[in-house]
Scaffold this motif. Sequence first.
Motif, PDB file in Angstrom:
ATOM      1  N   SER A  18       0.796  -1.210   0.000  1.00 26.91           N
ATOM      2  CA  SER A  18       0.000   0.000   0.000  1.00 26.91           C
ATOM      3  C   SER A  18       0.833   1.266   0.000  1.00 26.91           C
ATOM      4  O   SER A  18       0.333   2.321   0.228  1.00 26.91           O
ATOM      5  CB  SER A  18      -0.891  -0.002   1.236  1.00 26.91           C
ATOM      6  OG  SER A  18      -0.055  -0.023   2.374  1.00 26.91           O
ATOM      7  N   HIS A 352       8.658  11.220  17.214  1.00 27.55           N
ATOM      8  CA  HIS A 352       8.292  11.914  15.981  1.00 27.55           C
ATOM      9  C   HIS A 352       9.328  13.018  15.760  1.00 27.55           C
ATOM     10  O   HIS A 352       9.602  13.798  16.664  1.00 27.55           O
ATOM     11  CB  HIS A 352       6.912  12.569  16.094  1.00 27.55           C
ATOM     12  CG  HIS A 352       5.765  11.610  16.034  1.00 27.55           C
ATOM     13  ND1 HIS A 352       5.687  10.605  15.101  1.00 27.55           N
ATOM     14  CD2 HIS A 352       4.645  11.507  16.793  1.00 27.55           C
ATOM     15  CE1 HIS A 352       4.563   9.929  15.292  1.00 27.55           C
ATOM     16  NE2 HIS A 352       3.911  10.461  16.312  1.00 27.55           N
TER      17      HIS A 352
ATOM     18  N   LYS B 169      -4.227   3.929   2.308  1.00 27.86           N
ATOM     19  CA  LYS B 169      -3.371   4.003   3.498  1.00 27.86           C
ATOM     20  C   LYS B 169      -1.892   3.944   3.092  1.00 27.86           C
ATOM     21  O   LYS B 169      -1.537   3.219   2.170  1.00 27.86           O
ATOM     22  CB  LYS B 169      -3.705   2.813   4.394  1.00 27.86           C
ATOM     23  CG  LYS B 169      -3.113   2.890   5.773  1.00 27.86           C
ATOM     24  CD  LYS B 169      -3.657   1.750   6.644  1.00 27.86           C
ATOM     25  CE  LYS B 169      -2.745   1.568   7.853  1.00 27.86           C
ATOM     26  NZ  LYS B 169      -3.162   0.467   8.714  1.00 27.86           N
ATOM     27  N   SER B 170      -1.074   4.709   3.760  1.00 24.38           N
ATOM     28  CA  SER B 170       0.314   4.833   3.321  1.00 24.38           C
ATOM     29  C   SER B 170       1.261   5.047   4.489  1.00 24.38           C
ATOM     30  O   SER B 170       0.873   5.578   5.525  1.00 24.38           O
ATOM     31  CB  SER B 170       0.409   6.024   2.362  1.00 24.38           C
ATOM     32  OG  SER B 170       1.741   6.264   1.991  1.00 24.38           O
ATOM     33  N   ASP B 171       2.514   4.621   4.298  1.00 25.07           N
ATOM     34  CA  ASP B 171       3.567   4.917   5.278  1.00 25.07           C
ATOM     35  C   ASP B 171       4.180   6.270   4.992  1.00 25.07           C
ATOM     36  O   ASP B 171       5.029   6.746   5.739  1.00 25.07           O
ATOM     37  CB  ASP B 171       4.718   3.900   5.143  1.00 25.07           C
ATOM     38  CG  ASP B 171       4.313   2.517   5.595  1.00 25.07           C
ATOM     39  OD1 ASP B 171       4.763   1.549   4.938  1.00 25.07           O
ATOM     40  OD2 ASP B 171       3.577   2.400   6.575  1.00 25.07           O
ATOM     41  N   MET B 242       0.828   7.634  19.661  1.00 25.90           N
ATOM     42  CA  MET B 242       1.626   8.482  18.774  1.00 25.90           C
ATOM     43  C   MET B 242       0.991   8.626  17.394  1.00 25.90           C
ATOM     44  O   MET B 242       1.558   9.313  16.540  1.00 25.90           O
ATOM     45  CB  MET B 242       2.978   7.814  18.519  1.00 25.90           C
ATOM     46  CG  MET B 242       3.886   7.737  19.683  1.00 25.90           C
ATOM     47  SD  MET B 242       5.470   7.153  19.061  1.00 25.90           S
ATOM     48  CE  MET B 242       6.081   8.655  18.315  1.00 25.90           C
ATOM     49  N   GLN B 243      -0.119   7.933  17.189  1.00 25.35           N
ATOM     50  CA  GLN B 243      -0.746   8.037  15.875  1.00 25.35           C
ATOM     51  C   GLN B 243      -1.046   9.502  15.601  1.00 25.35           C
ATOM     52  O   GLN B 243      -1.530  10.226  16.487  1.00 25.35           O
ATOM     53  CB  GLN B 243      -2.068   7.235  15.828  1.00 25.35           C
ATOM     54  CG  GLN B 243      -1.926   5.748  16.127  1.00 25.35           C
ATOM     55  CD  GLN B 243      -2.052   5.422  17.604  1.00 25.35           C
ATOM     56  OE1 GLN B 243      -1.534   6.167  18.443  1.00 25.35           O
ATOM     57  NE2 GLN B 243      -2.723   4.336  17.922  1.00 25.35           N
ATOM     58  N   VAL B 244      -0.762   9.924  14.386  1.00 26.11           N
ATOM     59  CA  VAL B 244      -0.936  11.334  14.045  1.00 26.11           C
ATOM     60  C   VAL B 244      -2.189  11.490  13.197  1.00 26.11           C
ATOM     61  O   VAL B 244      -2.342  10.820  12.168  1.00 26.11           O
ATOM     62  CB  VAL B 244       0.296  11.869  13.290  1.00 26.11           C
ATOM     63  CG1 VAL B 244       0.057  13.297  12.795  1.00 26.11           C
ATOM     64  CG2 VAL B 244       1.525  11.841  14.192  1.00 26.11           C
ATOM     65  N   GLN B 320      -4.436   4.598  13.086  1.00 24.44           N
ATOM     66  CA  GLN B 320      -3.360   4.692  12.095  1.00 24.44           C
ATOM     67  C   GLN B 320      -3.028   6.165  11.952  1.00 24.44           C
ATOM     68  O   GLN B 320      -3.777   7.020  12.431  1.00 24.44           O
ATOM     69  CB  GLN B 320      -3.839   4.161  10.743  1.00 24.44           C
ATOM     70  CG  GLN B 320      -4.992   4.990  10.161  1.00 24.44           C
ATOM     71  CD  GLN B 320      -5.525   4.514   8.824  1.00 24.44           C
ATOM     72  OE1 GLN B 320      -6.196   3.500   8.746  1.00 24.44           O
ATOM     73  NE2 GLN B 320      -5.205   5.273   7.779  1.00 24.44           N
ATOM     74  N   HIS B 321      -1.922   6.450  11.274  1.00 22.00           N
ATOM     75  CA  HIS B 321      -1.665   7.841  10.901  1.00 22.00           C
ATOM     76  C   HIS B 321      -2.677   8.224   9.823  1.00 22.00           C
ATOM     77  O   HIS B 321      -2.954   7.428   8.908  1.00 22.00           O
ATOM     78  CB  HIS B 321      -0.267   7.992  10.307  1.00 22.00           C
ATOM     79  CG  HIS B 321       0.841   7.833  11.295  1.00 22.00           C
ATOM     80  ND1 HIS B 321       0.843   8.400  12.540  1.00 22.00           N
ATOM     81  CD2 HIS B 321       2.028   7.170  11.187  1.00 22.00           C
ATOM     82  CE1 HIS B 321       1.969   8.088  13.170  1.00 22.00           C
ATOM     83  NE2 HIS B 321       2.705   7.345  12.376  1.00 22.00           N
TER      84      HIS B 321
END
Lengths: 411, 378
Positions: A18, A352, B169-171, B242-244, B320-321
């Motif tokens: 993805s 972060h 969805k992406s990193d 920490m999910q943004v 998720q972010h």
Amino acid sequence: MATLASSSSIVFTANPSSSTSTSSSAARSLALPPRLTLSSLSSSTTLSSLFSNSPTSVAYSTSSRRVLTCIPAFSVVKASAAEKKKVLIVNTDSGGHAVIGFYFAKQLLGSGHEVTVLTVGEESSDKMKKPPFNRFSEIVSANGRTVWGDPADIGKVLEGATFDAVLDNNGKDLDAVRPVADWAKSSGVKQFLFISSAGIYKPTDEPPHVEGDVVKADAGHVGVEKYISEIFESWAVFRPQYMIGSGNNKDCEEWFFDRIVRGRPVPIPGSGMQLTNIAHVRDLSSMLTLAVENAAAANGNIFNCVSDRAVTLDGMARLCAQAAGLPVEIVHYDPKAVGIDAKKAFPFRNMHFYAEPRAAKEILGWKGTTNLPEDLKERCNEYVQIGRDKKEMKFEIDDKILASLKVPVAV
Amino acid sequence: MASMAAVQAKQPSFSVLPSSLSDFNGIRLTTSVQYKRKVLHPRGALHVSASAAKKILIMGGTRFIGIFLSRFLVKEGHQVTLFTRGKAPIAQQLPGESDTGFADFSSKILHLKGDRKDFEFVKSSLAAEGFDVVYDINGREAAEAEPILDALPNLEQYIYCSSAGVYLKSDYLPHFEIDAVDPKSRHKGKLETESLLEARGVNWTSLRPVYIYGPLNYNPVEEWFFHRLKAGRPIPIPNSGMQVTQLGHVKDLATAFVKVLGNEKASKEVFNISGEKYVTFDGLAKACAKAAGFPEPEIIHFNPKEFDFGKKKPFPFRDQHFFASIEKAKSVLGWKPEFALVEGLADSYNLDFGRGTYRKEADFSTDDIILGKSLVLA
């Protein structure tokens, strides 16, 4: 005996998954944004007051007259490029920033400017056997000048040479930069540029770090930024994060490749969700070049010198694996529980650490070109080409981590 | 099965009104109805060139986004009709809205009563009325847009409320408008609608918000935190915290919707619309506390996989972010968010939850599962 740290093990095949693809359906084909009109540029002093290190998070200036501010029309940037400059780059002799000066020099030379690179130390030192220094012939053959010396003695080293612009890509505090800045001022240098660091931003719950956000008052770079803003008519500051690119002096993606090509697990501290910014160094170079060629627009500004995307630490591992065409096993661990220093174990900050290049886009019309999926393929090719995949390596800290997590490692 | 087409016979007002300042929920707007005159907004750079006043239809308009958007458009001098089933009143005075402001709005806002899922009715009623511009705020499926397009062949602009939920969805974030979208996402109806608009050749604009917040929010975004803060309960946050994510104030979104009206730079373009900065889950809990004047909360991190919550969601955000870049809207439209996060949450709190109003009763059942308390059965 360290307690079992919580860990999760993700086996990830190298199928394109993805992660981003910039292709999009026809329905969303890239309609080019309409040409931006050149609005009246705010004066640089207005901008600099906005981008000073004030405690409040500053949104970009809104002129009460026009909707679009501070976006130079494309033609403005081009026109300035016609003027050739004499540029001095004072370059560090080691570390993650070393490669910046190398790319910047080559790009300026390619655009017809005159370039001198003053590298700290001695030409004969062992440090000069490493990249990018061992490729300085590329600067020389492009008509650049390379010299070595102590920046504290810069006047002697450069023997009366004069420059239009100076980039200090060396000092981390005022003690190191002041001699260069003072000499530049006294010898009539018009524009002073400084490579600072995005590491000076105070950690925040509201990423990203944007220009104007609070910085750590005691950071050495902050003293430099302040000093040059006081003594130079034309100045700009650049805050980078991490970078990849051929000629890099410090490992970045290599850390991941070392493990992936050897079929070793990749131990990542914490959740792996930490966001970071990894740019191809050509993006930093292009930003600096724009600042030299459009000094008026750059003047008085802080620029986050980073790519325009963040990547998670897990994501970086996955992208490296995809670039290598190999699977990756990511293992998370708590450094404290394992009893190791995360800084020694892992090349990125365990938090972060994410800045965005908003000022460069809005003020210089800079565009990011970093494309990690593509760029990492090129990096992996070079990694293999130089034979690093076959090199004998020890992974003592990794082994310690994995032992405490009881993760098996294929021998 | 035609629904009653009760178009209230309130005269659209094209008359020139005296300029009046209406302090509407913190955003000051001057009302002036003039043809082809720029309307100046004293606060910030809310430049909207109101060229000719337009006959505008909003699909929806009585729940959240449309409440604010309709007011902005009426203030700009447009004739605004809301297409709703009439379950909620067409005009309800909002906290912070002045009496005169509300009276002005309610005297001008028009209603077209119907069920938008009755496609035949949509087509016939819209064709009968004729509209210059449609704001489709509550459309979910492409089929819902078809009758509108069929009814209005001369439509000047179809402005659609899509969602950043369409992105794959992406990193590698933030999401930009050029990024890959996910044809299997929960929001694929939005994607299909965007594709339909493109295919039909109409002048369309699509806005993709992330998480919307603000007074009258019916999605328990900030309300979820406020309930727990008020009850003095810890805030359970999944995994690392920490999910943004990213929140955008509803008034900033409404402003963006106004900004694209009649704007050739918005033609056939998609824009992400949200806040200037992103925020971690932990940070959001703290920001809500700060905005509402509560002490810093106790945050409990939990692993969702260790619990069975049945059908209930233990936390209102995707785990998720999830954040999008708004730079395209900023640079192309000259729009920017007025509300920073804590400031915006305070606006929401002061005008809604802090006054004792909210949409959903507090439900701490999933919290109690996490906190290991047993439910007391009667």
